[in-house]
Design a protein around this motif. Structure first.
Motif, PDB file in Angstrom:
ATOM      1  N   LYS A 143     -28.950  52.620 -42.536  1.00  0.00           N
ATOM      2  CA  LYS A 143     -29.546  51.477 -43.746  1.00  0.00           C
ATOM      3  C   LYS A 143     -29.922  52.314 -44.879  1.00  0.00           C
ATOM      4  N   ILE A 144     -29.558  51.913 -46.046  1.00  0.00           N
ATOM      5  CA  ILE A 144     -29.723  52.414 -47.289  1.00  0.00           C
ATOM      6  C   ILE A 144     -30.762  51.485 -47.824  1.00  0.00           C
ATOM      7  N   ALA A 145     -31.941  52.022 -48.499  1.00  0.00           N
ATOM      8  CA  ALA A 145     -32.843  50.988 -48.913  1.00  0.00           C
ATOM      9  C   ALA A 145     -33.725  51.657 -50.089  1.00  0.00           C
ATOM     10  N   PHE A 146     -34.503  50.873 -50.670  1.00  0.00           N
ATOM     11  CA  PHE A 146     -35.483  51.246 -51.873  1.00  0.00           C
ATOM     12  C   PHE A 146     -36.848  51.433 -50.946  1.00  0.00           C
ATOM     13  N   ALA A 147     -37.720  52.465 -51.239  1.00  0.00           N
ATOM     14  CA  ALA A 147     -39.037  52.548 -50.823  1.00  0.00           C
ATOM     15  C   ALA A 147     -39.723  51.317 -51.719  1.00  0.00           C
ATOM     16  N   LYS A 148     -40.650  50.697 -50.847  1.00  0.00           N
ATOM     17  CA  LYS A 148     -41.369  49.591 -51.433  1.00  0.00           C
ATOM     18  C   LYS A 148     -42.616  49.571 -51.224  1.00  0.00           C
ATOM     19  N   ASN A 149     -43.816  49.588 -52.152  1.00  0.00           N
ATOM     20  CA  ASN A 149     -44.926  49.598 -51.619  1.00  0.00           C
ATOM     21  C   ASN A 149     -45.959  48.694 -52.728  1.00  0.00           C
ATOM     22  N   SER A 171     -50.075  50.436 -40.098  1.00  0.00           N
ATOM     23  CA  SER A 171     -49.689  49.116 -40.556  1.00  0.00           C
ATOM     24  C   SER A 171     -48.443  48.811 -40.574  1.00  0.00           C
ATOM     25  N   ARG A 172     -47.276  49.377 -39.811  1.00  0.00           N
ATOM     26  CA  ARG A 172     -46.126  48.957 -39.716  1.00  0.00           C
ATOM     27  C   ARG A 172     -45.855  47.589 -39.213  1.00  0.00           C
ATOM     28  N   PHE A 173     -46.168  46.588 -39.773  1.00  0.00           N
ATOM     29  CA  PHE A 173     -45.986  45.253 -39.272  1.00  0.00           C
ATOM     30  C   PHE A 173     -45.838  44.282 -40.461  1.00  0.00           C
ATOM     31  N   THR A 174     -45.079  43.143 -40.223  1.00  0.00           N
ATOM     32  CA  THR A 174     -44.873  42.149 -41.534  1.00  0.00           C
ATOM     33  C   THR A 174     -45.332  40.966 -40.899  1.00  0.00           C
ATOM     34  N   ILE A 175     -46.130  40.170 -41.573  1.00  0.00           N
ATOM     35  CA  ILE A 175     -46.566  38.827 -41.315  1.00  0.00           C
ATOM     36  C   ILE A 175     -45.700  38.149 -42.409  1.00  0.00           C
ATOM     37  N   TRP A 206     -47.670  44.437 -33.843  1.00  0.00           N
ATOM     38  CA  TRP A 206     -46.747  45.662 -34.193  1.00  0.00           C
ATOM     39  C   TRP A 206     -45.325  45.554 -33.493  1.00  0.00           C
ATOM     40  N   VAL A 207     -45.178  44.504 -32.534  1.00  0.00           N
ATOM     41  CA  VAL A 207     -44.009  44.423 -31.926  1.00  0.00           C
ATOM     42  C   VAL A 207     -42.848  43.655 -32.858  1.00  0.00           C
ATOM     43  N   ARG A 208     -41.641  44.198 -33.097  1.00  0.00           N
ATOM     44  CA  ARG A 208     -40.653  43.478 -33.921  1.00  0.00           C
ATOM     45  C   ARG A 208     -39.591  42.944 -33.078  1.00  0.00           C
ATOM     46  N   ASN A 209     -39.339  43.493 -31.774  1.00  0.00           N
ATOM     47  CA  ASN A 209     -38.375  42.789 -31.100  1.00  0.00           C
ATOM     48  C   ASN A 209     -39.032  42.207 -29.799  1.00  0.00           C
ATOM     49  N   PHE A 210     -39.014  40.988 -29.572  1.00  0.00           N
ATOM     50  CA  PHE A 210     -39.913  40.190 -28.477  1.00  0.00           C
ATOM     51  C   PHE A 210     -38.915  40.216 -27.030  1.00  0.00           C
ATOM     52  N   PHE A 211     -39.694  40.085 -25.947  1.00  0.00           N
ATOM     53  CA  PHE A 211     -39.320  40.140 -24.641  1.00  0.00           C
ATOM     54  C   PHE A 211     -38.654  41.472 -24.116  1.00  0.00           C
ATOM     55  N   TRP A 212     -38.326  41.371 -22.895  1.00  0.00           N
ATOM     56  CA  TRP A 212     -37.906  42.685 -22.203  1.00  0.00           C
ATOM     57  C   TRP A 212     -36.736  43.096 -22.770  1.00  0.00           C
ATOM     58  N   LYS A 235     -51.162  53.580 -29.717  1.00  0.00           N
ATOM     59  CA  LYS A 235     -50.868  52.336 -29.129  1.00  0.00           C
ATOM     60  C   LYS A 235     -50.502  52.177 -27.800  1.00  0.00           C
ATOM     61  N   THR A 236     -49.983  53.334 -27.367  1.00  0.00           N
ATOM     62  CA  THR A 236     -49.350  53.497 -26.157  1.00  0.00           C
ATOM     63  C   THR A 236     -48.040  52.415 -25.887  1.00  0.00           C
ATOM     64  N   PHE A 237     -47.563  52.414 -27.193  1.00  0.00           N
ATOM     65  CA  PHE A 237     -46.451  51.546 -27.331  1.00  0.00           C
ATOM     66  C   PHE A 237     -45.384  52.144 -28.343  1.00  0.00           C
ATOM     67  N   LYS A 238     -44.238  52.428 -28.063  1.00  0.00           N
ATOM     68  CA  LYS A 238     -43.340  52.585 -29.020  1.00  0.00           C
ATOM     69  C   LYS A 238     -42.142  51.691 -28.778  1.00  0.00           C
ATOM     70  N   GLU A 239     -41.539  51.076 -29.885  1.00  0.00           N
ATOM     71  CA  GLU A 239     -40.514  50.095 -29.514  1.00  0.00           C
ATOM     72  C   GLU A 239     -39.008  50.830 -29.103  1.00  0.00           C
ATOM     73  N   LEU A 240     -38.924  51.211 -27.895  1.00  0.00           N
ATOM     74  CA  LEU A 240     -37.574  51.845 -27.683  1.00  0.00           C
ATOM     75  C   LEU A 240     -36.891  51.131 -26.390  1.00  0.00           C
ATOM     76  N   PHE A 241     -35.750  51.218 -26.261  1.00  0.00           N
ATOM     77  CA  PHE A 241     -35.095  50.586 -25.265  1.00  0.00           C
ATOM     78  C   PHE A 241     -34.336  51.690 -24.346  1.00  0.00           C
ATOM     79  N   HIS A 242     -34.635  51.579 -22.958  1.00  0.00           N
ATOM     80  CA  HIS A 242     -34.168  52.581 -22.192  1.00  0.00           C
ATOM     81  C   HIS A 242     -33.777  52.057 -20.754  1.00  0.00           C
ATOM     82  N   ASN A 243     -32.900  52.737 -19.999  1.00  0.00           N
ATOM     83  CA  ASN A 243     -32.750  52.469 -18.659  1.00  0.00           C
ATOM     84  C   ASN A 243     -33.553  53.634 -17.869  1.00  0.00           C
TER      85      ASN A 243
END
Lengths: 170, 377
Positions: free
Chosen positions: A164-170, B54-58, B126-132, B250-258
């Motif tokens: 994904k190509i994007a602009f850095a925003k802050n 602070s990688r989250f969006t409200i 901090w979760v972006r994709n919810f559920f298992w 956070k002991t959490f990384k948003e990864l999907f694995h088998n």
């Protein structure tokens, strides 16, 4: 009697293995790579689309400490195909653009566009599809980034799903 | 508003300037009175350690406010949101169990069981994709699933809104949180999401250790090392490599694995969402926060104890097409096929897990049932 049974079992095993192999190859050939964001032409590329593009290769030492030959397409070619602001257009605010590359498991790495562009760097970042003449194995392929001058291979991201190509925003 | 404009145009023509001034002044006083009566909700400050990032969006249309969070907490514990008035979110997410329910799969309003195990609710900000399987993006959208799923609370949002409109103190609470829009389907979801964003767990011994305020025991330290290190028998480094998927403050990384639970799959996991066969049997890597409180384990609750989880990773990883490459060919023995942890090493990792139990989080009165105090009933 016993002989017949083991023979039958062997055939069964072979059939299962063959099936597994076919499904694996099939899975890999249907996997797609998407290129989106700040592009003029969003792309959905399959292995055969990449095979039709200009091929280059790099001989580099991987995590296992051994040298391997990786073959594929220069990342810059893919960005150009998608109409990303490269070359003469990579100036001004476009220098604040980056490529966010995501793997199948959600792992993400980032390159500034200028790190990929040949007018800025001699390093050719590769989107590899083959290793030592074979398609990349599952867990690594079908697409993997190779960045020869990165000493630590953490950005040699495996199982690439999207760019994904994007602009850095802050 | 249109009323005022008409008044305005009628008088500006012939009438002298002072009259307009008085009229404007009156209007201003009136307007400020109105805004005092329906005062704007107070912003709620989310507090967390800097190393969480602070990688989250409200969502811009749902800022976190004190009024919204309180309403969300009331709703989280509100049984009227279920078809038989007997279930609330708490039925499957109890605070004392770090918001899980202690069952392999959960009983819903229709007497049947959910296909998967309830999940711990902490640090959802901090979760972006919810559920298992990561099928839902955003807490607002997520909340609609349990509310309306016939196997969970089984009631449409429209009916829920209708019931709440007739139940004190909800109309007033919605008014103070969302102003004129009041009790609506969207506002139910928004309030729940606001409350869930405040469920921050950041005061476990592990957090205090990272802040330089806790000295781990010898067993905890050994466990932490094993958790973080990849095994390298040639260099005589022992490890369990758990941190590769479960690490970070956070002991959490948003990864999907088998993670090798099965070789044939009844639940396809992530593949159902992406339609890519390379995702068969992949699930989201869940948080290990408060992990000793959230048994049984895995998406189907198959392991009753944490010991069984360690036995799994050590000795029983199942091969399949999509087994994570991080769980293949790693062993503490040269040319070994399994991780092969010693009994003591498993116990050390479990001791380290004890450092992830956040008793402040599970006893925080701000997260508890607001209906259960005798005066509130």
């Amino acid at each position: 009697m016993q002989g017949i049974k083991t023979f039958r079992n062997k055939i069964l095993l072979c059939a299962i293995l063959a099936c597994a192999l076919v499904t694996q190859v099939h899975a890999q050939s249907t996997a797609t790579l998407t290129v989106s964001g700040e592009v003029t032409t969003p792309l959905e590329l399959k292995a055969q689309d990449l095979a039709a593009m200009k091929q280059i290769s790099h001989k580099v030492k991987d995590r296992d400490g051994k040298e391997h030959e990786f073959k594929g397409v220069a990342l810059i070619e893919i960005l150009e195909k998608a109409g990303v602001t490269t070359g003469a257009k990579l100036r001004g605010e476009n220098l604040a653009k980056y490529a966010l590359i995501t793997a199948a498991d959600g792992y993400e790495v980032l390159y500034a566009l200028a790190e990929i562009d040949p007018e800025f760097t001699d390093q050719v970042i590769l989107l590899a599809t083959e290793k030592d003449g074979q398609p990349l194995p599952s867990g690594e392929g079908p697409f993997r980034i190779i960045t020869p001058k990165d000493k630590k291979p953490a950005r040699w991201i495996r199982e690439v799903r999207s760019i994904k190509i994007a602009f850095a925003k802050n | 508003m249109s009323e005022h404009r008409r008044v305005w145009t009628k008088y500006t023509g012939g009438v002298s300037g002072w009259f307009v001034t008085i009229l404007t002044a009156t209007f201003c006083v009136f307007a400020s009175l109105v805004s005092v009566v329906s005062h704007t909700p107070a912003p709620y400050e989310l507090k967390y350690p800097a190393n969480f990032g602070s990688r989250f969006t409200i969502p811009a249309n749902n800022p976190t406010t004190h009024e919204g969070v309180y309403l969300g907490r009331m709703l989280f514990y509100e049984k009227k949101l279920s078809a038989n008035n007997k279930f609330s979110c708490e039925s499957c997410h109890e605070q004392k169990l770090a918001f899980t329910d202690g069952r392999p799969v959960s009983l819903g309003v229709d007497g049947s069981f959910t296909p998967r195990s309830s999940m711990s609710l902490s640090n959802l900000l901090w979760v972006r994709n919810f559920f298992w399987d990561g099928r839902s993006q955003g807490l607002e959208a997520q909340a609609a699933f349990p509310l309306t799923d016939p196997h969970e609370m089984g009631q449409s949002l429209a009916v829920s809104a209708e019931k709440l409109r007739k139940t004190a103190p909800y109309p007033a609470l919605f008014g103070s949180a969302f102003g004129e829009t009041g009790v609506t389907e969207q506002n139910i979801l928004k309030a729940l999401a606001q409350f869930e964003r405040t469920l921050i767990s950041a005061d476990a011994p592990y957090d205090r250790y990272l802040a330089g305020q806790y000295q781990p025991t010898a067993a905890e330290l050994r466990g932490m090392q094993l958790f973080e290190n990849g095994p390298d028998p040639k260099r005589r480094i022992r490890g369990a490599n758990c941190g590769h998927c479960h690490g970070s403050p956070k002991t959490f990384k948003e990864l999907f694995h088998n993670n090798g639970l099965d070789s044939a799959f009844t639940d396809l996991g992530r593949e159902k969402i992406t339609s890519q066969s390379l995702d068969k049997g992949r699930f989201r890597v869940p948080t290990l926060r408060n992990i000793l409180l959230t048994a049984p384990y895995m998406h189907d609750g198959r392991f009753k104890t944490i010991e069984a989880v360690l036995d799994h990773y050590s000795d029983h990883i199942r091969q399949s097409e999509t087994l994570s490459s991080f769980l293949q060919d790693i062993s503490n023995e040269e040319n070994g096929k399994t991780l092969s942890l010693k009994t003591q090493e498993k116990q050390d990792i479990i001791a380290f897990f004890g450092m992830l139990t956040d008793s402040t989080f599970i006893t925080n009165p701000a997260f508890s049932n607001p209906h259960s105090t005798p005066t509130a009933r």
